[in-house]
Every structure is written in structure tokens, then in C-alpha cells.
Design a protein around this motif. Structure first.
Motif, PDB file in Angstrom:
ATOM      1  N   MET A  55       0.851  -1.185   0.000  1.00 43.35           N
ATOM      2  CA  MET A  55       0.000   0.000   0.000  1.00 43.35           C
ATOM      3  C   MET A  55       0.885   1.232   0.000  1.00 43.35           C
ATOM      4  SD  MET A  55      -2.909  -1.147   2.697  1.00 43.35           S
ATOM      5  CE  MET A  55      -3.493  -2.827   2.711  1.00 43.35           C
ATOM      6  N   SER A  56       0.814   2.006  -1.092  1.00 43.61           N
ATOM      7  CA  SER A  56       1.777   3.079  -1.258  1.00 43.61           C
ATOM      8  C   SER A  56       1.307   4.427  -0.737  1.00 43.61           C
ATOM      9  CB  SER A  56       2.122   3.213  -2.748  1.00 43.61           C
ATOM     10  OG  SER A  56       0.939   3.426  -3.506  1.00 43.61           O
ATOM     11  N   PHE A  57      -0.001   4.578  -0.404  1.00 43.49           N
ATOM     12  CA  PHE A  57      -0.468   5.881   0.059  1.00 43.49           C
ATOM     13  C   PHE A  57      -1.757   5.719   0.843  1.00 43.49           C
ATOM     14  CE2 PHE A  57      -2.372   5.087  -4.023  1.00 43.49           C
ATOM     15  CZ  PHE A  57      -3.669   5.574  -3.922  1.00 43.49           C
ATOM     16  N   THR A  58      -2.170   6.817   1.503  1.00 40.10           N
ATOM     17  CA  THR A  58      -3.416   6.839   2.276  1.00 40.10           C
ATOM     18  C   THR A  58      -4.377   7.823   1.633  1.00 40.10           C
ATOM     19  OG1 THR A  58      -2.205   6.365   4.313  1.00 40.10           O
ATOM     20  CG2 THR A  58      -4.423   7.248   4.545  1.00 40.10           C
ATOM     21  N   LEU A  59      -5.619   7.391   1.403  1.00 40.51           N
ATOM     22  CA  LEU A  59      -6.656   8.208   0.791  1.00 40.51           C
ATOM     23  C   LEU A  59      -7.750   8.458   1.825  1.00 40.51           C
ATOM     24  CD1 LEU A  59      -7.951   9.388  -1.892  1.00 40.51           C
ATOM     25  CD2 LEU A  59      -9.124   7.187  -2.071  1.00 40.51           C
ATOM     26  N   ALA A  60      -7.980   9.727   2.159  1.00 39.23           N
ATOM     27  CA  ALA A  60      -9.030  10.090   3.107  1.00 39.23           C
ATOM     28  C   ALA A  60     -10.225  10.641   2.352  1.00 39.23           C
ATOM     29  CB  ALA A  60      -8.528  11.125   4.106  1.00 39.23           C
ATOM     30  N   ILE A  61     -11.413  10.094   2.625  1.00 39.72           N
ATOM     31  CA  ILE A  61     -12.651  10.566   1.993  1.00 39.72           C
ATOM     32  C   ILE A  61     -13.295  11.572   2.946  1.00 39.72           C
ATOM     33  CG2 ILE A  61     -14.873   9.891   1.024  1.00 39.72           C
ATOM     34  CD1 ILE A  61     -13.753   7.077   0.675  1.00 39.72           C
ATOM     35  N   VAL A  62     -13.450  12.821   2.507  1.00 37.02           N
ATOM     36  CA  VAL A  62     -13.983  13.879   3.354  1.00 37.02           C
ATOM     37  C   VAL A  62     -15.105  14.602   2.626  1.00 37.02           C
ATOM     38  CG1 VAL A  62     -11.812  14.215   4.611  1.00 37.02           C
ATOM     39  CG2 VAL A  62     -12.254  15.546   2.549  1.00 37.02           C
ATOM     40  N   GLY A  63     -15.927  15.276   3.413  1.00 39.79           N
ATOM     41  CA  GLY A  63     -17.035  16.040   2.836  1.00 39.79           C
ATOM     42  C   GLY A  63     -18.126  16.249   3.863  1.00 39.79           C
ATOM     43  N   LEU A  75     -11.468   7.841 -11.468  1.00 41.21           N
ATOM     44  CA  LEU A  75     -10.744   7.967 -10.197  1.00 41.21           C
ATOM     45  C   LEU A  75      -9.404   7.235 -10.273  1.00 41.21           C
ATOM     46  CD1 LEU A  75     -10.629   8.911  -7.268  1.00 41.21           C
ATOM     47  CD2 LEU A  75     -11.933   6.867  -6.619  1.00 41.21           C
ATOM     48  N   TYR A  76      -9.397   6.064 -10.899  1.00 39.50           N
ATOM     49  CA  TYR A  76      -8.146   5.312 -11.078  1.00 39.50           C
ATOM     50  C   TYR A  76      -7.154   6.129 -11.901  1.00 39.50           C
ATOM     51  CZ  TYR A  76      -4.918   1.813 -12.933  1.00 39.50           C
ATOM     52  OH  TYR A  76      -3.785   1.134 -13.307  1.00 39.50           O
ATOM     53  N   ARG A  77      -7.644   6.747 -12.964  1.00 40.50           N
ATOM     54  CA  ARG A  77      -6.763   7.527 -13.847  1.00 40.50           C
ATOM     55  C   ARG A  77      -6.105   8.684 -13.099  1.00 40.50           C
ATOM     56  NH1 ARG A  77      -8.131  12.032 -16.111  1.00 40.50           N
ATOM     57  NH2 ARG A  77     -10.361  11.644 -15.778  1.00 40.50           N
ATOM     58  N   VAL A  78      -6.822   9.310 -12.172  1.00 40.78           N
ATOM     59  CA  VAL A  78      -6.270  10.436 -11.405  1.00 40.78           C
ATOM     60  C   VAL A  78      -5.323   9.936 -10.315  1.00 40.78           C
ATOM     61  CG1 VAL A  78      -6.856  12.360  -9.891  1.00 40.78           C
ATOM     62  CG2 VAL A  78      -8.269  11.878 -11.891  1.00 40.78           C
ATOM     63  N   LEU A  79      -5.657   8.791  -9.703  1.00 45.69           N
ATOM     64  CA  LEU A  79      -4.840   8.279  -8.601  1.00 45.69           C
ATOM     65  C   LEU A  79      -3.529   7.647  -9.075  1.00 45.69           C
ATOM     66  CD1 LEU A  79      -7.464   6.598  -6.208  1.00 45.69           C
ATOM     67  CD2 LEU A  79      -6.083   8.633  -5.756  1.00 45.69           C
ATOM     68  N   LEU A  80      -3.507   7.109 -10.273  1.00 50.14           N
ATOM     69  CA  LEU A  80      -2.338   6.353 -10.740  1.00 50.14           C
ATOM     70  C   LEU A  80      -1.041   7.158 -10.695  1.00 50.14           C
ATOM     71  CD1 LEU A  80      -1.190   3.753 -11.878  1.00 50.14           C
ATOM     72  CD2 LEU A  80      -1.816   4.537 -14.178  1.00 50.14           C
ATOM     73  N   GLU A 123       4.079   8.402  -7.742  1.00 51.43           N
ATOM     74  CA  GLU A 123       4.900   9.399  -7.048  1.00 51.43           C
ATOM     75  C   GLU A 123       5.202   8.955  -5.620  1.00 51.43           C
ATOM     76  OE1 GLU A 123       4.271  13.903  -5.254  1.00 51.43           O
ATOM     77  OE2 GLU A 123       3.193  13.322  -7.082  1.00 51.43           O
ATOM     78  N   PHE A 124       4.172   8.456  -4.911  1.00 46.06           N
ATOM     79  CA  PHE A 124       4.384   8.005  -3.532  1.00 46.06           C
ATOM     80  C   PHE A 124       5.266   6.769  -3.485  1.00 46.06           C
ATOM     81  CE2 PHE A 124       0.146  10.170  -2.901  1.00 46.06           C
ATOM     82  CZ  PHE A 124       0.692  11.265  -2.244  1.00 46.06           C
ATOM     83  N   GLU A 125       5.128   5.897  -4.471  1.00 48.61           N
ATOM     84  CA  GLU A 125       5.964   4.696  -4.513  1.00 48.61           C
ATOM     85  C   GLU A 125       7.424   5.078  -4.710  1.00 48.61           C
ATOM     86  OE1 GLU A 125       6.590   0.771  -4.004  1.00 48.61           O
ATOM     87  OE2 GLU A 125       4.628   1.750  -3.954  1.00 48.61           O
ATOM     88  N   ALA A 126       7.675   6.076  -5.562  1.00 53.00           N
ATOM     89  CA  ALA A 126       9.045   6.554  -5.766  1.00 53.00           C
ATOM     90  C   ALA A 126       9.596   7.167  -4.481  1.00 53.00           C
ATOM     91  CB  ALA A 126       9.077   7.574  -6.901  1.00 53.00           C
TER      92      ALA A 126
END
Length: 490
Positions: free
Chosen positions: A1-9, A155-160, A165-168
Motif C-alpha cells: 500500500m503506497s499511500f493513504t486516501l481520506a474521503i472527506v465532505g 478515479l483510477y486515472r487520477v490516482l495512478l 509518485e508516492f511509490e518513488a
């Protein structure tokens, strides 16, 4: 798992429905009534080939006081601060509200990366709201439907690219381990010394409520990490960079690791996994004990895991200020340490008080010493002189009358130190003799506590002079043959 995604609103925009969609399970309660989610909920998200931690948060409400809504808001803001990416969800059917504009402004200031998603955008009912979302100034809004799974490819296209970047970054931040030692390497090379560009990476691990976050706050000189009397406040590993008594360091605070049978909460399972990843990112691991209940089974497992991963280990007994009979307790700790963790024999054991800061100088010195030993290099000449003395003092056994010969030894890696011994009949060499050599390396080359890798390679019984001897014998036989074939004189 290369990053953390927080869902807010805002409340009731479909955050929990989207959370369930990303984790592939109905982990979060979903209802038409707003305010069902009150706490942070974490899960293992998947989207195509992407793997990440996804956090479902309470609905953002305009509340500054200590009411329930105010506390929920502060918890969500904490998730925003700690997340790598924030997915800001609005209700496309309702359109952009004043609250959406208010929280969009907060996210612009606090979040590292923000993705805007207009949920419930299926059909014509959500078109107007999706277009309004451009006014928030957070880029192009993604039109999604968490309920029906629409827009997940966008969403996948934007997150990829963010995931890459986070993996690097993870690869760049990972410490260099198992460094090969070449013949040209200087035994006293100091390029491993901590610097501002390459700070010393430390992971602080231990059971819940041992005082890990309090200790790091004291090192930082500020209350950066949330603390309290309740066990399990820290839920994920957090890294901070600071100057620790003149040494540039990057410290990972990790969630408390309890016995596996007691880890029933899904969030805590993720927290333990996150803590184990922090060990892999560290060069030195500080195992923090509670002096009142030291060396429980989980403490031993944590220390053994760090040793197995090849990291330098420092054991710190916290809450030392509460101990009355300090001399007796210290002897008791050392005896238990040597008995229960023989694989870390000689590792630094220091006493500290995270609350008062007493003993931090001892901890700092122990960490630097452990790191130096972890990088220790020994020349081949010194090693072979030492090996000769060790085998002379205690020769290897001769099983079945076959003598085991240890021919020569060399160091092949550092971080941690790794050595290879070329020998004969290595399959007959008992483990006790390997331990004898490892303990000798620790004592004679001042390498206490660090993991030492010792490998034996079978050189066989091949005689390097055998071919040469055969050639001599063959040439001698040929000469005799020529002499016998010489014709007799008349």
C-alpha cells in the motif's frame, strides 16, 4: 500500500458508500440519515492494480466548540493532515453549498493533494451540481456514483500518477541495507554517517500505551503527536524529521502492537501491518518497554522481528521515573534481556522517562552506537588472523573422523554485517560452532547487539595443487617411458 486516501465532505454526501465501494465490503454503516459515521474508519482499498489505505471520515460540519460535532470535525481534520490524498466529495444533486465552499478553502490550505468528486452524478439530476463544482477551485470534478460504481475508472486515472509518485518516495526513503563490501572499500569509510540529506531513520515500536508518542514529542520538543491515557490512540505510522541532540533523524511513530489473538479490530490489524512496514523503513529500531510489565511475549516478538529484518536494535525501558528501586530493577531487566533475547546479546538497554525527558541523552548515544556497529567493516586480513586464533582455541569437530577445515573468511556486506567462511564439510558443522564464532565476532570486533549474518560455503576437499601434481607425475612418467624406448648403443 503506497499511500493513504481520506474521503472527506459534508454529512450524507455518500462518503461511506464510496468507502465500501473501494474496500469491496460493507464495513461502514450506510443510511439516509446524516451523521451515521462519527469516527475514522480504515480499510484496505483496491482500484484496479492500485492498493492503498482508505479512510472514511465523519461529515465535516461548521463547529468549533467541544460538542460532538466539534470533536468529529477535529478528528476529520487530523485525517486530512495525515492523509497523502484527500478525496473531497460533494452531492451533485444538491449542488455546491456554502459549507462545501468553506471546507474547500480548508482543504486547499491543509491537504497535500485534493481530488474533487461530485457523487450521485448519474443521470441528468446531477449534471448541474457537477458543473457548479468547478467554482470550488479544486480542479476538474470527477463525476461518480458510489452507489452504482460509475466513474471509478476516472478515479483510477487520477490516482495512478499520485500512486507512482508516492511509490518513488517510498523507494527513496527506504534505507540502504545489505550493502556489498568490495575489496576497494575503506574499512573506516564514513559515508553512512547521518546528514541533513540522509537523516538517521528510527522506528519506535512497542505495545500500546508504552509511551511511544510521548517519547517522540519530548524528542521534538513539541506536542506534535496525539497522546493520552487511553491505549491505542495512534492508529498509523507517522514520520517526522527533526534534529535529535545534533543528529538529523527521521522518526517513525507506530501504533501499539498487541498479541495477535487480541487484535480483533480491523483498523488495528492495519495499524500493526503499518508498524511492521515502519521497521523495514528504519535503520535503528527502538523497542520501547513499559518498565512495570517488561518483556511480555509481544515485546519479544517485536524485537525478534526487527532482528530478523536485519535492523539495529535499541531497547528502552520507559516510565523509569515511577520506579522506586532502580538498581534492583535495572539488574532484573538486564538478566531478563540476556535470557529471553540471546540473538540480540549485547544490544543497548537504556532507561528513559518520556514524560520528564530524563535519559534521552543515554538513548541518543545508544542509537548512534547501534547505528555505527550496524555499519561496521572489518578487513579480510584481520578476520583471517582472528579465525585462525578462534579455531586454534576451539577446533571445529571432526564427525566420522573427517576433520572440518575453516579455510578463510571475509566480510561481504554491511547494514547489517555479513560474513562468509569457506570451509569443508559444512553440512556437518553444528549450529553451536556458528554461535561460537558469532559471539566471538561480537566481543573481539565490538559488535554488540547488531544482527550478524554468518554463512558457510563448502569448498569441498579439492586440493588446489592437485592438477599441478598430476602434470608433474605425468611428465615424470613420460620421461621414464622415453628413457626405456631409447635405442641401445651399438
Amino acid at each position: 500500500m503506497s499511500f493513504t486516501l481520506a474521503i472527506v465532505g459534508r454529512p450524507n454526501v455518500g462518503k461511506s458508500t464510496l468507502f465500501n465501494r473501494l474496500v469491496g465490503k460493507r464495513l461502514a454503516l450506510v443510511d439516509d440519515q446524516p451523521g451515521v459515521t462519527r469516527d475514522l474508519r480504515e480499510g484496505q482499498g483496491r482500484l484496479g492494480d492500485l492498493r492503498f489505505i482508505v479512510v472514511d471520515s465523519a461529515g465535516l460540519e461548521i463547529a468549533e466548540d467541544d460538542s460532538l460535532q466539534g470533536r468529529m470535525r477535529r478528528l476529520t481534520e487530523r485525517a486530512v493532515d495525515e492523509a497523502d490524498v484527500c478525496l473531497f466529495v460533494i452531492d451533485a444533486r444538491v449542488g455546491v453549498t456554502s459549507a462545501d465552499e468553506y471546507f474547500a478553502d480548508i482543504l486547499r490550505k491543509r491537504a497535500k493533494h485534493v481530488i474533487l468528486a461530485a457523487n450521485k452524478a448519474e443521470g441528468r439530476a446531477g449534471e448541474a451540481g457537477a458543473l457548479e463544482a468547478y467554482a470550488l477551485g479544486l480542479g476538474e470534478p470527477l463525476r461518480i456514483s458510489a452507489e452504482h460504481g460509475e466513474g471509478m475508472d476516472d478515479l483510477y486515472r487520477v490516482l495512478l500518477p499520485l500512486a507512482e509518485e508516492f511509490e518513488a518516495q517510498n523507494i527513496q526513503q527506504a534505507p540502504e541495507t545489505d550493502v556489498t563490501v568490495s575489496d576497494d572499500d575503506d574499512e573506516d569509510a564514513e559515508d553512512w554517517r547521518p546528514s541533513a540529506a540522509k537523516p538517521l531513520q528510527i522506528a519506535v515500536i512497542g505495545r500500546p500505551n508504552a509511551g511511544k508518542s510521548t517519547l517522540i514529542n519530548k524528542i521534538l520538543g513539541e506536542d506534535r503527536l496525539l497522546t493520552g491515557p487511553e491505549a491505542g490512540i495512534t492508529r498509523d505510522s507517522i514520520s517526522v524529521t527533526t534534529d535529535f541532540m545534533g543528529t538529523p533523524v527521521r522518526i517513525f511513530d507506530t501504533a501499539g502492537m498487541r498479541k495477535r489473538a487480541r487484535v480483533t479490530d480491523k483498523v488495528e490489524k492495519l495499524s500493526v501491518a503499518d508498524g511492521l512496514r515502519a521497521v523495514r523503513f528504519a535503520e535503528v529500531v527502538v523497542v520501547l518497554l513499559d518498565v512495570d510489565i517488561p518483556f511480555e511475549q509481544q515485546d519479544l516478538r517485536i524485537a525478534d522481528f526487527a532482528e530478523t529484518e536485519g535492523r539495529a536494535v535499541v531497547v528502552a525501558a520507559n516510565k523509569w521515573d515511577l520506579e522506586e528501586d532502580k538498581a534492583h530493577k535495572l539488574n532484573e531487566l538486564r538478566e531478563a534481556f540476556e535470557r529471553l533475547l540471546p540473538q540480540l546479546k549485547g544490544a543497548p538497554l537504556v532507561t528513559v522517562s518520556a514524560k520528564t525527558g530524563k535519559g534521552l541523552d543515554r538513548l541518543h548515544n545508544a542509537i548512534l552506537k547501534a547505528h555505527e556497529v550496524w555499519n561496521r567493516r572489518v578487513s579480510t586480513a584481520r578476520l583471517n588472523q582472528w579465525l585462525g586464533a578462534m579455531t586454534e582455541a576451539h577446533p571445529p569437530p571432526a564427525p566420522g573422523g573427517r576433520r572440518i577445515r575453516l579455510r578463510y573468511m571475509t566480510q561481504v556486506k554491511t547494514r547489517p554485517p555479513a560474513f562468509v567462511v569457506m570451509a569443508t564439510h559444512t553440512d556437518k558443522l553444528p549450529d553451536s560452532y556458528a554461535r561460537y564464532l558469532v559471539n566471538g565476532l561480537r566481543v573481539d570486533f565490538d559488535m554488540p547487539g547488531t544482527p550478524i549474518r554468518l554463512t558457510f560455503r563448502d569448498q569441498g576437499t579439492k586440493n588446489p595443487y592437485k592438477d599441478k601434481a598430476n602434470k608433474i607425475n605425468q611428465s615424470g612418467a613420460l620421461s621414464k617411458h622415453k628413457v626405456r624406448q631409447k635405442p641401445k648403443s651399438a
